[in-house]
Design a protein around this motif. Structure first.
Motif, PDB file in Angstrom:
ATOM      1  N   THR A   2       0.841  -1.196   0.000  1.00  0.00           N
ATOM      2  CA  THR A   2       0.000   0.000   0.000  1.00  0.00           C
ATOM      3  C   THR A   2       0.871   1.238   0.000  1.00  0.00           C
ATOM      4  OG1 THR A   2      -1.707  -1.147   1.272  1.00  0.00           O
ATOM      5  CG2 THR A   2      -1.810   1.250   1.238  1.00  0.00           C
ATOM      6  N   THR A  49       0.695   5.795  -1.242  1.00  0.00           N
ATOM      7  CA  THR A  49      -0.107   6.913  -1.738  1.00  0.00           C
ATOM      8  C   THR A  49       0.273   7.323  -3.152  1.00  0.00           C
ATOM      9  OG1 THR A  49       1.418   8.477  -0.691  1.00  0.00           O
ATOM     10  CG2 THR A  49      -0.518   7.802   0.588  1.00  0.00           C
ATOM     11  N   ALA A  81      -8.104  -2.254   2.424  1.00  0.00           N
ATOM     12  CA  ALA A  81      -6.895  -1.878   3.164  1.00  0.00           C
ATOM     13  C   ALA A  81      -6.489  -2.919   4.200  1.00  0.00           C
ATOM     14  CB  ALA A  81      -7.104  -0.526   3.848  1.00  0.00           C
TER      15      ALA A  81
END
Length: 234
Positions: A2, A4, A58
């Motif tokens: 994960t 951004t 997530a």
């Protein structure tokens, strides 16, 4: 993993999703949020076409144990919906050089799959199908044997696909902006405009594509040192 940003994935922590319980071999993932079902779906190849679901993308431990969409000899399963039906495309890997297709209704998904048909020939694997918001048509990218992507199109996911370009994405038309990192264009996925089952892209003629690449060399298939990179269709 994960992050951004795409660049951030290079140093992001990798989490093995053991909750899938899919055995020693599972690969070729596709992830999307199926609004009609209110769940995230992870589609992958293991024992045929398989899937797991999650209510929180997530949470890597939140994926359900492996389930089978349907039994099929083949690889690289890819799903897309037109709002009425869900279509699955894949490579049968039987030497035919074709791409196969099955469909079911949104209401019956993930079950209720119909008969198998072939949608194109003289190609190979890693089929991905998208709806281009620019013109409303559907486009299929397929990896051919020499590790480049063809481009096919149709106006109807249940209809006939027509080849537009044999070398839509290929090493021959790449201009590298940094160090030399690939002699192949393999197993790519276009950056979509959303995360849902409609697989929409804003503009196919101005898009980014995540691919696996590698410089030329001699390795056993399972040991090819692929790296991920982004190519731009600008």
């Amino acid at each position: 993993a994960t992050a951004t940003s795409v660049a951030g994935l290079k140093t992001a922590t990798h989490t093995y999703m053991s909750s899938l319980n899919a055995g020693s071999y599972f690969c070729a993932p596709q992830v999307f949020y199926f609004a009609a079902k209110g769940k995230w779906y992870l589609v992958y190849q293991s024992n045929g076409a398989c899937y797991s679901t999650n209510t929180d993308v997530a949470n890597p431990s939140g994926w359900t144990a492996v389930k089978q969409l349907f039994s099929a000899g083949g690889v690289d399963f890819w799903l897309i919906s037109d709002g009425t039906n869900v279509y699955c495309f894949w490579s049968p890997q039987d030497g035919s050089g074709t791409i196969s297709r099955r469909s079911t209704s949104v209401a019956n998904f993930p079950g209720g799959w119909g008969a198998t048909s072939s949608v194109c020939s003289s190609t190979f694997e890693a089929v991905h199908v998208y709806k281009n918001k620019g013109d409303g048509k559907y486009y299929m990218m397929v990896e051919d044997m020499s590790r480049h992507f063809e481009l096919w199109t149709t106006t109807n996911l249940g209809g006939t696909f027509t080849k537009l370009n044999e070398n839509w994405a290929a090493k021959s038309n790449l201009t590298e902006t940094a160090e030399h990192w690939t002699d192949q264009v393999s197993h790519g996925e276009i950056f979509r405009s959303g995360t849902d089952e409609f697989m929409e892209v804003d503009n196919l003629n101005h898009c980014d594509i995540l691919i696996q690449g590698v410089v030329s060399g001699s390795w056993a298939y399972e040991n090819i040192p692929y790296v991920l990179g982004v190519i731009h269709n600008y």
